[in-house]
Design an enzyme around this catalytic site. Structure first.
Site, PDB file in Angstrom:
ATOM      1  N   ASN A  19       3.801  67.727  25.113  1.00 22.32           N
ATOM      2  CA  ASN A  19       2.737  67.003  25.633  1.00 22.32           C
ATOM      3  C   ASN A  19       2.861  67.677  27.273  1.00 22.32           C
ATOM      4  O   ASN A  19       1.841  67.071  27.714  1.00 22.32           O
ATOM      5  CB  ASN A  19       2.776  65.755  25.593  1.00 22.32           C
ATOM      6  CG  ASN A  19       4.152  64.910  25.765  1.00 22.32           C
ATOM      7  OD1 ASN A  19       4.969  65.505  25.273  1.00 22.32           O
ATOM      8  ND2 ASN A  19       4.150  64.170  26.909  1.00 22.32           N
TER       9      ASN A  19
ATOM     10  N   SER B 226      -1.861  61.799  15.811  1.00 23.50           N
ATOM     11  CA  SER B 226      -2.774  60.603  16.249  1.00 23.50           C
ATOM     12  C   SER B 226      -4.259  60.871  16.275  1.00 23.50           C
ATOM     13  O   SER B 226      -4.337  62.295  17.044  1.00 23.50           O
ATOM     14  CB  SER B 226      -2.097  60.288  17.582  1.00 23.50           C
ATOM     15  OG  SER B 226      -2.478  59.218  18.055  1.00 23.50           O
TER      16      SER B 226
ATOM     17  N   CYS C 138       1.414  59.387  29.799  1.00 21.54           N
ATOM     18  CA  CYS C 138       2.220  58.019  28.684  1.00 21.54           C
ATOM     19  C   CYS C 138       3.093  57.595  29.516  1.00 21.54           C
ATOM     20  O   CYS C 138       3.645  56.312  29.064  1.00 21.54           O
ATOM     21  CB  CYS C 138       2.600  58.836  27.568  1.00 21.54           C
ATOM     22  SG  CYS C 138       1.630  59.950  26.796  1.00 21.54           S
TER      23      CYS C 138
HETATM   24  C1  LIG Z   1       3.880  64.094  21.919  1.00 21.97           C
HETATM   25  C2  LIG Z   1       3.304  62.751  21.852  1.00 21.97           C
HETATM   26  N1  LIG Z   1       3.856  61.797  21.036  1.00 21.97           N
HETATM   27  C3  LIG Z   1       3.450  60.510  20.924  1.00 21.97           C
HETATM   28  C4  LIG Z   1       2.379  60.195  21.673  1.00 21.97           C
HETATM   29  C5  LIG Z   1       2.161  58.705  21.530  1.00 21.97           C
HETATM   30  O1  LIG Z   1       0.764  58.744  20.695  1.00 21.97           O
HETATM   31  P1  LIG Z   1      -0.225  57.451  20.597  1.00 21.97           P
HETATM   32  O2  LIG Z   1      -0.877  57.194  21.904  1.00 21.97           O
HETATM   33  O3  LIG Z   1      -1.256  57.728  19.434  1.00 21.97           O
HETATM   34  O4  LIG Z   1       0.840  56.170  20.107  1.00 21.97           O
HETATM   35  C6  LIG Z   1       1.801  60.914  22.642  1.00 21.97           C
HETATM   36  C7  LIG Z   1       0.767  60.661  23.462  1.00 21.97           C
HETATM   37  O5  LIG Z   1       0.896  60.160  24.397  1.00 21.97           O
HETATM   38  C8  LIG Z   1       2.406  62.384  22.707  1.00 21.97           C
HETATM   39  O6  LIG Z   1       1.908  63.338  23.670  1.00 21.97           O
END
Ligand SMILES: Cc1ncc(COP(=O)(O)O)c(C=O)c1O
Length: 393
Positions: A160, A208, A338
């Site tokens: 990400n 997601s 995040c």
């Molecule tokens: C690689 C990755 N994993 C997990 C997540 C978490 O996803 P969610 O927002 O659907 O809980 C994200 C998002 O920020 C992400 O980029």
């Protein structure tokens, strides 16, 4: 978008819901609002049918079978269910977990929690930022780390922050050779890359809706249903929905929107990849022309090991947060959004070998479906101007 609104280049954090997705969702709020678990009337039947239709669409898009899709509240929950579900299941084998330093917190935290109790955790390193393959895991190191006590290997498909795409097939072979399972966090990859769970060799895969132009608060976990059947200890128990794997009333509008979003991504996948690559390459070229000492973080975009929409750049001696304040007309990120509550520099960039100060001098730019070339040109100018002003001042 009104001309005064910032240009949205934070598509790794979330994406705008596609209007066609909103349209598909609306009736499930206002007209067909039944509970998919209500078996005794037409409202319930319609909701159940919609959920099953969505399950079929999503499974089909990733080469899975409908029964292998478990709906969740998003990738964070899917990751937790995969990791804790394997580690905490009855009659589990082995207590060794293997993952990578550059994983998302939604993978690292459940792993670290297990490692403080019942399990042992090994984190693999990645290629340094001086390499054209920066961020890629070495399959040889993985094979040497996975042992007969390993129960789960968890490696994300696409990162990400730096967009690096991991070679999962050799990791799947190494895991399966000792009877371990392979989980992948494919949150940034589904809808952006062609995905086939069989070709990847994964046993569990998280994703997601809100990263692929669908709504927030809905996600899925692919759970292999044959060769072998993967059994999980559920995290959430109660009404027994999702065949007992995830209790709780289905988010019917969310699930319908998720499926419509996946369908749209699948229909236009290659066209969209070309669009994103063109915009991303222009963004990089434009920024380099404005800021000649700018450096890329992550793998060389000319390789296939990077998401088309991803750019992450290091601008020496200029703090990323300060650039964001000086260029408010561009919505971007100086690390993973995040984890923006966390003031520490990005653990992903640190894992590439950047110092804490260097990691702070970075910008993550995520190009998406709704961006235009005109916006890219404006963003280049805005970021370039901000950097020149900050360096002068
Ligand atoms: C690689 C990755 N994993 C997990 C997540 C978490 O996803 P969610 O927002 O659907 O809980 C994200 C998002 O920020 C992400 O980029």
């Amino acid at each position: 978008m009104a001309p005064s609104e910032p240009i949205y280049l934070d598509n790794h954090a979330t994406t705008r819901v596609d209007p066609r997705v909103v349209e598909a969702m609306l009736p499930w709020f206002t007209e067909a609002y039944g509970n998919a678990g209500s078996v005794g009337h037409a409202y319930g039947h319609a909701a159940r049918e919609a959920v099953e239709q969505a399950r079929e669409t999503i499974a089909g898009a990733i080469g899975a079978r409908p029964g292998e899709i478990v709906f969740t509240s998003g990738a964070t929950e899917s990751n937790n269910l995969a990791i804790r579900g394997v580690a905490e299941r009855p009659r589990r084998r082995g207590d060794h977990l293997v993952s990578v330093v550059t994983e998302h917190a939604a993978v690292l935290e459940p792993l670290e929690r297990l490692a403080r109790g019942t399990h042992r955790l090994s984190l693999l390193s990645v290629e340094p930022h001086t390499s054209s393959q920066a961020g890629v895991v070495d399959p040889q190191q993985a094979a040497e780390t996975i042992d007969s006590d390993t129960c789960l290997v968890s490696v994300m498909l696409a990162n990400n922050e730096i967009g690096v795409i991991q070679p999962l097939a050799p990791l799947a072979s190494a895991a399966h050779a000792v009877g371990a399972l392979l989980h992948t966090d494919a949150t940034q990859a589904v809808g952006k890359l062609p995905i086939d769970v069989e070709a990847l060799g994964v046993d569990l895969m998280s994703f997601s809706a809100h990263k692929l132009y669908g709504p927030k608060g809905v996600g899925a976990l692919y759970v292999r249903g044959r060769d072998p059947i993967v059994r999980l200890a559920p995290l959430v128990v109660g009404g027994g929905q999702e065949r007992g794997r995830r209790s709780g009333t289905h988010n019917v509008p969310g699930i319908v929107g998720f499926a419509r979003a996946v369908e749209l991504c699948t229909q236009t996948l290659e066209e969209e990849r070309r669009h994103l690559r063109t915009l991303r390459d222009r963004l990089l070229a434009g920024l380099v022309a404005q800021i000649p000492d700018l450096r890329m973080c992550g793998p060389d975009p000319a390789t296939t090991a990077r998401l088309e929409g991803n750019l992450n750049v290091w601008i020496p001696q200029v703090d990323g947060e300060t650039i964001m304040l000086a260029a408010p007309q561009v919505a971007m990120s100086s690390g993973a959004a995040c984890s923006s509550a966390d003031p520490e520099p990005s653990h992903v960039l640190r894992a590439l070998g950047l110092s804490a100060d260097e990691a702070r001098c970075t910008l993550r730019l995520g190009v998406g479906r709704f961006n235009t070339m005109a916006q890219i040109e404006q963003a280049i100018e805005a970021i370039g101007d901000a950097v020149h002003r900050l360096r002068k001042g």
